[in-house]
Scaffold this active site. Structure first.
Site, PDB file in Angstrom:
ATOM      1  N   ASP A  13       0.767  -1.147  -0.011  1.00  0.00           N
ATOM      2  CA  ASP A  13      -0.023   0.149   0.259  1.00  0.00           C
ATOM      3  C   ASP A  13       0.893   1.029  -0.013  1.00  0.00           C
ATOM      4  O   ASP A  13       1.853   0.785  -0.215  1.00  0.00           O
ATOM      5  CB  ASP A  13      -1.147   0.065   1.234  1.00  0.00           C
ATOM      6  CG  ASP A  13      -2.451   1.018   1.271  1.00  0.00           C
ATOM      7  OD1 ASP A  13      -2.187   1.699   1.109  1.00  0.00           O
ATOM      8  OD2 ASP A  13      -3.092   0.048   1.110  1.00  0.00           O
ATOM      9  N   ASP A  54      -1.650   1.675  17.951  1.00  0.00           N
ATOM     10  CA  ASP A  54      -2.402   0.817  17.577  1.00  0.00           C
ATOM     11  C   ASP A  54      -1.947  -0.415  16.787  1.00  0.00           C
ATOM     12  O   ASP A  54      -2.146  -1.819  16.845  1.00  0.00           O
ATOM     13  CB  ASP A  54      -3.955   1.089  17.456  1.00  0.00           C
ATOM     14  CG  ASP A  54      -4.801   0.824  18.137  1.00  0.00           C
ATOM     15  OD1 ASP A  54      -4.738   0.235  18.873  1.00  0.00           O
ATOM     16  OD2 ASP A  54      -6.317   0.750  17.742  1.00  0.00           O
ATOM     17  N   HIS A  93      -3.628   6.116   3.783  1.00  0.00           N
ATOM     18  CA  HIS A  93      -4.635   4.642   3.067  1.00  0.00           C
ATOM     19  C   HIS A  93      -3.550   3.572   3.412  1.00  0.00           C
ATOM     20  O   HIS A  93      -4.856   3.111   4.057  1.00  0.00           O
ATOM     21  CB  HIS A  93      -4.639   4.606   1.407  1.00  0.00           C
ATOM     22  CG  HIS A  93      -5.572   3.405   1.247  1.00  0.00           C
ATOM     23  ND1 HIS A  93      -5.035   2.685   0.541  1.00  0.00           N
ATOM     24  CD2 HIS A  93      -6.447   3.868   0.512  1.00  0.00           C
ATOM     25  CE1 HIS A  93      -6.041   1.777   0.220  1.00  0.00           C
ATOM     26  NE2 HIS A  93      -6.821   2.660  -0.054  1.00  0.00           N
ATOM     27  N   ASN A  96      -6.000  -4.286  22.217  1.00  0.00           N
ATOM     28  CA  ASN A  96      -5.035  -2.889  23.523  1.00  0.00           C
ATOM     29  C   ASN A  96      -5.913  -1.946  24.846  1.00  0.00           C
ATOM     30  O   ASN A  96      -4.482  -1.210  25.930  1.00  0.00           O
ATOM     31  CB  ASN A  96      -3.844  -2.899  23.249  1.00  0.00           C
ATOM     32  CG  ASN A  96      -4.465  -1.747  21.930  1.00  0.00           C
ATOM     33  OD1 ASN A  96      -5.070  -1.468  21.974  1.00  0.00           O
ATOM     34  ND2 ASN A  96      -2.804  -1.374  21.495  1.00  0.00           N
ATOM     35  N   ALA A 100      -6.220  -7.163  -8.509  1.00  0.00           N
ATOM     36  CA  ALA A 100      -7.383  -8.509  -8.365  1.00  0.00           C
ATOM     37  C   ALA A 100      -7.692  -9.349  -9.758  1.00  0.00           C
ATOM     38  O   ALA A 100      -8.347 -10.448  -8.873  1.00  0.00           O
ATOM     39  CB  ALA A 100      -8.615  -6.624  -8.563  1.00  0.00           C
ATOM     40  N   VAL A 136      -5.613 -14.237  -6.966  1.00  0.00           N
ATOM     41  CA  VAL A 136      -6.189 -13.848  -5.399  1.00  0.00           C
ATOM     42  C   VAL A 136      -8.117 -13.545  -6.017  1.00  0.00           C
ATOM     43  O   VAL A 136      -9.055 -13.854  -5.938  1.00  0.00           O
ATOM     44  CB  VAL A 136      -5.797 -12.139  -6.655  1.00  0.00           C
ATOM     45  CG1 VAL A 136      -6.890 -11.142  -6.071  1.00  0.00           C
ATOM     46  CG2 VAL A 136      -4.210 -12.228  -7.342  1.00  0.00           C
ATOM     47  N   SER A 150     -11.557  -0.840  -0.985  1.00  0.00           N
ATOM     48  CA  SER A 150     -10.041  -0.148  -0.072  1.00  0.00           C
ATOM     49  C   SER A 150     -10.093  -1.812   1.276  1.00  0.00           C
ATOM     50  O   SER A 150      -8.948  -1.318   2.144  1.00  0.00           O
ATOM     51  CB  SER A 150      -9.431   0.736  -0.225  1.00  0.00           C
ATOM     52  OG  SER A 150      -8.971   1.643  -1.399  1.00  0.00           O
TER      53      SER A 150
END
Length: 588
Positions: free
Chosen positions: A170, A179, A210, A223, A349, A354, A403
């Site tokens: 990405d 996090d 993104h 957490n 894709a 995939v 996405s």
């Protein structure tokens, strides 16, 4: 790059317009034969020159020495070489380079990967910024996207194994985010921008937001802070394939990223983008044929090494099984309108093997309005609207797009791999579909097929609980209030639900579903008020300027008598933005 999230630019698969699907081998070498040696990376040319373009030169996998020499002898330079798959990334300022190289013995295909110049940054890449981190939130509510796929129930069974590595291909990942840091694997993170690995510390960081958002959906830590990922026990690695400035994902970057994934033991990768600059690559175009072959070989290589690729279907609301026109390519220069056919593929894709993911709307049973679809193209679906996750700098945001749907599926795939260490990519891919929740077609003529498998949802919405071998507990009593209640500036409003017929106290896992339409949720404090007046805070002025709250909270209300009048109290603490309680519900 087509970010699959609606807040991004051209190519991320998917928070906005984007697309992906499945392709066929185009070379005379069968893709199944591509195994073998590790990729080699050639030294870059000494200096950048104006007019430099990038090319994929395709040859027989193995020893590429002769073809690399031919590149240098015909006005080019070798930027990187992936010998195991027979793909060379070449640079040249010569307009005749591709045509000349196509006549060289041993060369099977040659194609320009962009219609713009390679940036000078490719020769001396700047490291992405390492943003200062905001204070961590004090709460970690379970949101509706996670309850829809039963991730919240899966966590109690198996939150994922630390031995399972998921690659985030990405824009990069903010590894310092509170996090993400607990699950971040720096040793296997890299930048593949421009098509060559950059292993410097921090080269993997986000040049947008993104990739960090996608990473949080896959594996944000459980957490007590902010958000929880689908598989909060697995490890994530960043493979930055987007280039800074443009945030585009060119073919050489994708090849680099997929080969890296195969060589570094990623059990799953998430690919929320399409390969720029062509939304669809057509085999009757010499340049695009080389892109199809190069990226196809890289995917086959990664899969052969045990890596399953999950990819976003795109955000153009088009039927990938009935392609007619492309109006958005090339997106690195001036797009043109061209006629296309189903032979033209959205990659990665639509490559074989995939998992292609469509987006569900907020209800969990609808197609998101932007999501691409297609009979026998879409494999499965997942939540993709108003998904709340991590963004750089210790922050959080809600984004929409295929996405956002794809990383939910990547997370479920990681849970499957955790529960079944011997599973191959094909095993995981098949099981995702077998375990998915069937979704019937809506009243929409574009949706064809059966409830079990159709063009909008494939085999259905993924199920995290089944992935870890769990079973759904019997549903509790359900109560809902659908009446709208206006939320004015600087005002407090309430909506009530009268609960009756429930024996004893409320559960320790009382589910509170909230659907609030508001244009600045940072203004809002949202509380659940029990019949005896006890207040449980659900949302306390977080989210800044994000629109709308659409999620399910889990409240330990075991000290409360179930029957009586429960209230949802909303306090607006600022002016200029208003909204309404659209609906809310309780599940005991």
């Amino acid at each position: 790059m087509r970010l699959a999230a609606t807040a991004l630019g051209a190519s991320l698969a998917l928070a906005g317009p984007v697309s992906l699907a499945q392709a066929a081998p185009l070379d005379n070498e069968p893709l199944s034969a591509f195994t073998a040696t590790a990729p080699s990376v050639a030294a870059a040319p000494a200096a950048w020159a104006a007019g430099t373009r990038a090319y994929l030169v395709i040859t027989t996998p193995g020893d590429t020495t002769a073809v690399r020499t031919a590149v240098a002898n015909n006005g080019g330079s070798v930027f990187a070489s992936y010998d195991a798959i027979g793909v060379i990334v070449a640079h040249s300022t010569s307009a005749s380079f591709a045509a000349t190289m196509r006549g060289v013995s041993g060369v099977q295909k040659v194609g320009a990967t962009r219609t713009s110049d390679v940036p000078a940054d490719a020769y001396n890449p700047a490291l992405p910024a390492n943003p200062a981190q905001s204070a961590a939130p004090a709460t970690e509510p379970v949101r509706s996207d996670m309850t829809q796929i039963k991730a919240d129930q899966a966590w109690a069974v198996n939150p994922g194994s630390a031995s399972v590595k998921v690659g985030i291909l990405d824009t990069g990942v903010d590894d310092q985010h509170q996090d993400l840091a607990p699950n971040f694997n720096a040793a296997d993170s890299v930048s593949c921008a421009y098509g060559k690995t950059d292993t410097r510390a921090g080269a993997w960081r986000d040049v947008d937001q993104h990739g960090t958002h996608v990473a949080g959906t896959v594996a944000a830590a459980k957490n007590g802070k902010g958000a929880i990922g689908v598989a909060p026990g697995v490890k994530i690695s960043s493979v930055r394939i987007a280039e800074p400035g443009s945030t585009l994902f060119f073919a050489e970057n994708t090849v680099c990223g997929l080969v890296w994934a195969g060589d570094h033991g990623f059990k799953v990768t998430n690919n929320s983008y399409y390969t720029d600059p062509w939304q669809f690559n057509c085999p009757n175009n010499l340049d695009q044929a080389a892109i199809l072959e190069g990226v196809g070989r890289a995917q086959a290589y990664a899969e052969g090494k045990g890596s399953l690729q999950v990819a976003a279907a795109g955000n153009s609301n088009v039927d990938l099984a009935n392609k007619t026109t492309d109006t958005s390519s090339p997106n690195d220069s001036t797009p043109v309108t061209r006629t296309i056919t189903n032979d033209c593929l959205d990659i990665p894709a639509e490559l074989p093997g995939v998992v292609t993911v469509a987006a569900n709307g907020t209800s969990g049973t609808s197609k998101a309005s932007f999501s691409n679809f297609g009979r026998d193209v879409i494999e499965v679906s997942a939540p993709g609207e108003s998904v709340y996750s991590t963004v750089p700098g210790g922050k959080y945001s809600s984004l929409s797009g295929t996405s956002m749907a794809s990383p939910h599926v990547a997370g479920v795939a990681a849970l499957l791999a955790s529960a079944n260490p011997s599973y191959t990519p094909a095993d995981i891919r098949a099981t995702l579909g077998e375990q998915a929740t069937d979704l019937a077609c809506p009243s929409d003529a574009r949706c064809t097929g059966t409830t079990a498998k159709n063009s909008f949802f494939g085999e259905g919405r993924v199920d995290a609980l089944k992935a870890v071998g769990g079973s759904t507990p019997p549903p509790g009593a359900y109560f809902e209030n659908l009446a709208d209640v206006a939320i004015a500036d600087n005002a407090t409003v309430e909506s009530s639900i009268t609960v009756s017929g429930v024996t004893g106290n409320a559960p320790a896992t009382l589910k509170v579903g909230v659907d609030i339409k508001h244009t600045y949720i940072g203004d809002l404090k949202v509380d659940l008020v029990a019949p005896d007046g006890t207040v449980y805070t659900l949302h306390n002025r977080t989210g800044s300027g994000t629109d709308n709250i659409a999620q399910t909270y889990t409240v330990n209300a075991s000290s409360e008598v179930a029957n009586g009048v429960w209230k949802l109290r909303v306090n607006d603490n600022a002016s200029q933005d208003t909204g309404k309680i659209d609906a809310w519900n309780l599940t005991f």
